[in-house]
Design a protein around this motif. Sequence first.
Motif, short mmCIF file in Angstrom:
data_model
loop_
_atom_site.label_atom_id
_atom_site.label_comp_id
_atom_site.label_asym_id
_atom_site.label_seq_id
_atom_site.Cartn_x
_atom_site.Cartn_y
_atom_site.Cartn_z
N ASN A 4 -2.03 -12.89 14.45
CA ASN A 4 -2.59 -12.16 13.25
C ASN A 4 -3.39 -12.33 12.33
O ASN A 4 -3.78 -14.10 12.66
CB ASN A 4 -0.98 -11.82 12.29
CG ASN A 4 0.06 -10.87 11.83
OD1 ASN A 4 -0.27 -9.94 12.73
ND2 ASN A 4 1.05 -12.09 12.52
N ARG A 102 -1.40 -17.30 -3.24
CA ARG A 102 -2.46 -16.74 -3.49
C ARG A 102 -2.84 -16.90 -1.48
O ARG A 102 -2.94 -15.56 -1.72
CB ARG A 102 -3.49 -17.19 -4.03
CG ARG A 102 -5.10 -16.44 -3.65
CD ARG A 102 -6.79 -17.43 -4.20
NE ARG A 102 -6.45 -18.49 -4.04
CZ ARG A 102 -6.36 -19.58 -4.99
NH1 ARG A 102 -5.91 -19.73 -6.21
NH2 ARG A 102 -6.89 -20.92 -4.62
N ARG A 105 -0.67 -14.77 -0.42
CA ARG A 105 -0.72 -12.41 -0.97
C ARG A 105 -2.09 -12.32 -0.23
O ARG A 105 -1.95 -10.99 0.72
CB ARG A 105 -1.66 -13.04 -1.88
CG ARG A 105 -0.41 -12.08 -3.14
CD ARG A 105 -0.72 -12.10 -4.44
NE ARG A 105 -2.10 -12.66 -5.19
CZ ARG A 105 -1.90 -13.60 -6.14
NH1 ARG A 105 -0.45 -13.95 -6.34
NH2 ARG A 105 -2.92 -13.91 -6.64
N GLN A 106 -2.84 -13.08 0.87
CA GLN A 106 -3.59 -13.46 1.62
C GLN A 106 -3.16 -12.95 3.29
O GLN A 106 -3.57 -12.71 4.01
CB GLN A 106 -4.72 -14.03 1.86
CG GLN A 106 -5.68 -14.38 0.35
CD GLN A 106 -6.65 -15.26 0.46
OE1 GLN A 106 -6.66 -16.15 1.95
NE2 GLN A 106 -7.27 -15.98 -0.47
N GLY A 108 0.26 -11.76 3.74
CA GLY A 108 0.87 -10.14 3.07
C GLY A 108 0.06 -9.57 3.38
O GLY A 108 -0.39 -8.47 4.29
N ALA A 109 -1.03 -9.17 3.17
CA ALA A 109 -2.62 -8.55 3.15
C ALA A 109 -2.64 -8.38 4.34
O ALA A 109 -3.56 -7.05 4.61
CB ALA A 109 -3.84 -8.54 2.24
N ALA A 110 -2.81 -9.44 5.20
CA ALA A 110 -3.17 -9.59 6.41
C ALA A 110 -2.03 -8.78 7.34
O ALA A 110 -1.90 -8.17 8.75
CB ALA A 110 -3.33 -10.41 7.38
N ARG A 114 5.86 -4.84 8.13
CA ARG A 114 6.72 -5.57 7.56
C ARG A 114 7.63 -5.48 7.87
O ARG A 114 8.25 -4.84 8.26
CB ARG A 114 6.53 -5.63 6.31
CG ARG A 114 4.77 -6.01 5.65
CD ARG A 114 5.55 -6.24 3.75
NE ARG A 114 4.13 -6.45 3.43
CZ ARG A 114 4.29 -7.73 2.72
NH1 ARG A 114 5.21 -8.31 3.04
NH2 ARG A 114 3.09 -8.15 1.66
N VAL A 188 7.42 -13.47 2.86
CA VAL A 188 5.65 -11.82 4.06
C VAL A 188 6.12 -12.77 5.27
O VAL A 188 6.42 -14.28 5.38
CB VAL A 188 4.61 -12.94 3.29
CG1 VAL A 188 3.50 -12.93 4.67
CG2 VAL A 188 4.46 -13.54 2.09
N GLU A 190 6.74 -10.13 9.48
CA GLU A 190 6.39 -9.08 10.60
C GLU A 190 7.62 -9.07 11.09
O GLU A 190 7.43 -7.54 12.20
CB GLU A 190 5.09 -8.88 11.02
CG GLU A 190 5.04 -9.79 12.17
CD GLU A 190 3.43 -10.05 12.62
OE1 GLU A 190 3.32 -9.01 12.69
OE2 GLU A 190 3.16 -11.36 13.41
#
Length: 267
Positions: A4, A102, A105-106, A108-110, A114, A188, A190
């Motif tokens: 990822n 933080r 979150r980064q 999860g955004a990548a 999910r 978080v 996938e």
Amino acid sequence: MAKNPMPGAGPRPVDVRYAETWLLMHRLGDGPPTPLLTARLAVRQRVRLFGSVLQAVLIPGAALALAFGGSRSHRPTLVLALSALVVALVLARALLDAWIRRVDRQAGAALARRAAHLVQPDWRALLGRPHAVLVAGSFAGAFALGASSLAVGEGTARYAAVVVLVAVVGVGIGEALQLRELLARPVVAEDEVSLTADVIMRIEDARESTTPTVLWSLPVVLLFGSAPGWWNAASVGFVVLGMLALITVRFRTPGAAAMARDVVGTR
């Protein structure tokens, strides 16, 4: 584990090696760690180190307050100073937790996708009942020691008891806030492997942050030699019993990986 991409520079070799060791230790496969997992583990390793330093500051800070509190006129000011130190440490702990959030979150955004099975472990899954009982008993014991010295002590002993009680309350607030954040933190992940890894990290964070070593140490450091003999014996016994209880709990409570697999349902 599939790769990822993570925003920013690539992971450091030392962080990759730590992630590889972590995966092997928890039997999550022998493939290379993803940049996502490497980043999440690296920030937790650093936060754990800084958190240990923050907790350790409480003991010498309280000891200094006692050492310079001989003058009765200075004692209220020093108690306020220690209270400010405790508040500062709680805020610093909150900033460390925000750092983890933080990075998560980064991560999860990548994620390109999910995990469909979203898990939200409760406090029993994070701590286990034996560990929760140990933590509650340690707080009760430390508070009782401080309160008893405040009730029967005189002079420096009573002043030191106030220091103990302030520190115990500060540690309790910090741990309660962190546990609340861990319970609310979004998953978080996938796939099945990264989902299990996410729950393991959450359990490790909770157990590490609530291990009551500071609670055992504070009464002995602050009050030894300034309180009655029975109190000194009780404070030393508190440390010994706490260590024995911790060893027993470690044997009786399932490990983080086992608890995570139960939560995820992959046994």
